[in-house]
Design an enzyme around this catalytic site. Sequence first.
Site, short mmCIF file in Angstrom:
data_model
loop_
_atom_site.label_atom_id
_atom_site.label_comp_id
_atom_site.label_asym_id
_atom_site.label_seq_id
_atom_site.Cartn_x
_atom_site.Cartn_y
_atom_site.Cartn_z
N GLU B 29 -11.59 -19.36 5.43
CA GLU B 29 -12.86 -20.07 5.24
C GLU B 29 -12.61 -21.57 5.26
O GLU B 29 -11.82 -22.07 4.48
CB GLU B 29 -13.49 -19.64 3.91
CG GLU B 29 -13.90 -18.19 3.93
CD GLU B 29 -14.04 -17.54 2.55
OE1 GLU B 29 -14.14 -18.26 1.55
OE2 GLU B 29 -14.02 -16.29 2.49
N SER B 57 -16.17 -13.76 3.89
CA SER B 57 -16.10 -12.30 4.04
C SER B 57 -14.66 -11.86 3.79
O SER B 57 -13.97 -11.40 4.69
CB SER B 57 -16.51 -11.89 5.47
OG SER B 57 -17.76 -12.43 5.84
N GLU B 58 -14.20 -12.01 2.55
CA GLU B 58 -12.78 -11.77 2.28
C GLU B 58 -12.36 -10.34 2.57
O GLU B 58 -11.22 -10.09 2.94
CB GLU B 58 -12.44 -12.13 0.84
CG GLU B 58 -12.46 -13.61 0.53
CD GLU B 58 -13.83 -14.10 0.10
OE1 GLU B 58 -14.74 -13.26 -0.04
OE2 GLU B 58 -13.99 -15.32 -0.10
N ILE B 85 -8.65 -13.31 -3.81
CA ILE B 85 -7.81 -12.16 -3.46
C ILE B 85 -8.54 -10.89 -3.93
O ILE B 85 -8.52 -9.87 -3.27
CB ILE B 85 -6.43 -12.26 -4.14
CG1 ILE B 85 -5.62 -13.41 -3.52
CG2 ILE B 85 -5.66 -10.94 -4.05
CD1 ILE B 85 -4.32 -13.73 -4.27
N HIS B 127 -11.87 -18.96 -11.22
CA HIS B 127 -11.09 -19.78 -10.28
C HIS B 127 -9.71 -20.12 -10.83
O HIS B 127 -9.08 -21.06 -10.35
CB HIS B 127 -11.82 -21.08 -9.95
CG HIS B 127 -13.01 -20.95 -9.06
ND1 HIS B 127 -14.22 -20.48 -9.51
CD2 HIS B 127 -13.19 -21.21 -7.74
CE1 HIS B 127 -15.10 -20.47 -8.50
NE2 HIS B 127 -14.49 -20.90 -7.42
C1 LIG Z 1 -15.64 -14.87 -3.04
C2 LIG Z 1 -15.61 -16.32 -2.85
N1 LIG Z 1 -15.11 -16.84 -1.70
C3 LIG Z 1 -15.06 -18.18 -1.52
C4 LIG Z 1 -15.49 -19.02 -2.49
C5 LIG Z 1 -15.40 -20.54 -2.31
N2 LIG Z 1 -16.75 -21.08 -2.11
C6 LIG Z 1 -17.47 -21.55 -3.14
S1 LIG Z 1 -19.00 -21.98 -2.68
C7 LIG Z 1 -18.70 -21.57 -1.08
C8 LIG Z 1 -19.77 -21.74 -0.07
C9 LIG Z 1 -20.98 -20.97 -0.42
O1 LIG Z 1 -21.95 -21.15 0.55
P1 LIG Z 1 -23.39 -20.61 0.32
O2 LIG Z 1 -23.35 -19.19 -0.09
O3 LIG Z 1 -24.19 -20.93 1.53
O4 LIG Z 1 -23.93 -21.43 -0.94
P2 LIG Z 1 -24.19 -22.99 -1.06
O5 LIG Z 1 -22.94 -23.60 -1.55
O6 LIG Z 1 -24.59 -23.49 0.27
O7 LIG Z 1 -25.29 -23.09 -2.05
C10 LIG Z 1 -17.41 -21.10 -0.92
C11 LIG Z 1 -16.80 -20.68 0.34
C12 LIG Z 1 -15.98 -18.45 -3.69
N3 LIG Z 1 -16.39 -19.20 -4.72
N4 LIG Z 1 -16.04 -17.11 -3.83
#
Ligand SMILES: Cc1ncc(C[n+]2csc(CCOP(=O)(O)OP(=O)(O)O)c2C)c(N)n1
Lengths: 324, 328
Positions: B29, B57-58, B85, B127
């Site tokens: 990602e 999409s882990e 993970i 986290h």
């Molecule tokens: C399972 C998981 N994968 C990756 C992340 C890291 N992460 C935090 S917010 C985010 C983006 C989220 O995007 P979206 O769902 O569009 O929400 P937005 O931040 O735009 O409100 C990511 C990749 C996470 N917190 N949890």
Amino acid sequence: MSPREITSEKLLQMYGRMFRIRQVEERLATVQAAGELPGPVHLYIGEEAIAVGVCAHLSDQDWICSTHRGHGHFLAKSDEIQKMVAEVYGRATGVCGGKGGSMHVADVSKGILGANGIVGGGIALAAGAALSAQTRGTRNVAVVFFGDGAANQGVLFEALNIAALWRLPLILVCENNGYSEFSPTASVTSGEIWNRATPFGVPGRPVDGNDVREVWAAAGEAIERARSGGGATLLEMRTYRLRGHVEAEKSFLSRSYRSDAEVEQRREREPLRLAMAALQGAGVTADAIAKVEEKERAAVRAAFEYAAESPWPAPGAAFEHMFA
Amino acid sequence: MAKKRMVQAINEAITEEMERDGSIIVLGEDVHISPVGDTRGLIERFGAARVRNTPISESVMSGMAVGAAATGSRVICHLFYGNFIYTGFDAIANQAAKLRYMLGGQVKLPILYMAMIGGGRSVAAQHSDSMHPMLMNLGGIKIVMPASPGDAKGLVKAALRDDNPVFLLQAAGRGGELGEVPDGDYTIPLGKAEEKRVGDDVTVVAIGSMVKPALKACDELAARGISVSLIDPRTVVPMDYDAILASVARTGRLVVVDEARKSCSAASEIAATVAERGFHLLKAPIGRVAVEDVAMPYSPVLEKAVIPDAARIVDAVLKIAVSRGVAQ
Ligand SMILES: Cc1ncc(C[n+]2csc(CCOP(=O)(O)OP(=O)(O)O)c2C)c(N)n1
Ligand SMILES: [Mg+2]
């Protein structure tokens, strides 16, 4: 339900709540930049109409699950501004005693199962809350807010399937703000998100997520259907994130992922501006609006003073709350 | 030799290996923008065919890594925070860790899963986990936990030449730390510990993020006249028990420091193995300094109460050294 059914009182009330959220978030941006917050914050500025328009239909017995960008959802459903801000400050007086922080603000007494640090993490929780509401024979519903990025987690499809099979009182509210972290939505998301419900026989539709009247009307209809046994709905709220993914992101990104011009252009249709125009159109006086704004400003100012002056948790508190 | 940052060392290792081996692809990602910094520049250099920015999409990412690796690619799967993970865990536990075994050795699974683990930055429980013990328990997974940029580069290069699933677990928030990185191409074999301080009174084994506070503890203990043999295993699978036991044979005393929760931690495993294989060498009970069995709290005050620091390591060493008359 139609946006035209909103009374001017309701509109002003919703505007006040959106204004409150905006005030909290703008102050959080300031204190974050000043180094007063222990952890990172993901701000909801530009998306306030969604939380407010949806939660306007919910009681304390209805559940919501939220995201890492969760302050707005909390504030739309709970009046505990002080406790929420104190939580983001990591203080003992925080709504989670300083254990959860920004990404976990929750007020269970108000039907808020919490913000969530796991993208997509709220979807199954809300489906479970909907199952519980159903099996306990209540007319309550569960709403999950999740991002466009979260729409790519497989759990969404599993939840749609099971919600359709069991006619769960579940409302899936996708906040499509154009970005999944630093990736434009279209670069990581195929098709239309609202349409992901269709193969499961679940109604899905796109909604102007910046217009609180549209949100209110679409959510009202979906929630009413869920309450009366009609099952789940997927609403794709089209909106735009006006701040960074996370505050201070420019300090660690090597290059930008969107232009300032794009942000400025999208600001023209930001939700408070639209709601203000609607209020004026409905004949609400500038005086009445200013009065609401002043009240909210004072409440938010007081909440930040309360938080900043609150004591830190006692270190021993770290070892409480693992088990009931 | 030149001083480089942790992320830079990892980035260099990946870049050099991708240059050397055209079968390496990257999934993750935001790997194109690389908020962490470790995959920075890869997409510009190797193109979007080899460097894939993925949706969130882990579960499919971790599983695609297995499928691609089994069929001829060498895969770097960047999972960002270690807690993700868990969202990708099914394929890691049910496929990556055992597919080769179940198929009677017919496939190789050259995968490098990468993630940042541990607390200390007020990002709260979802986290901040240190999940290496859970991965250790799977069996078919190697785990690299470098504590310095020089080690990181050599270990990542070795991992990218290994034909098995390997996890690279970096201490979160520590990517900016500087250290000497040797020039040119080099690898550090997986399963080879380093004795960071040589001493005779007490053996301290510190895992990953805990090497830094352990080094500080060594200085404080030296001022009190206690000399510590500090072992950094660098990889927890395989674990260099020979190095640990050789040190304990000199000192007769062992303290293990781990940022994982104490129950079933790497510290527990090391303690158990030393008790099993080196009971006769021990002059005092083994000490474990780890996180109590709680989730990581948000407030910095609470985090500080939970995460082991130099003071707690010093206390643990003094406890077994003083009671046995090494120190006064
Ligand atoms: C399972 C998981 N994968 C990756 C992340 C890291 N992460 C935090 S917010 C985010 C983006 C989220 O995007 P979206 O769902 O569009 O929400 P937005 O931040 O735009 O409100 C990511 C990749 C996470 N917190 N949890
Ligand atoms: Mg988004």
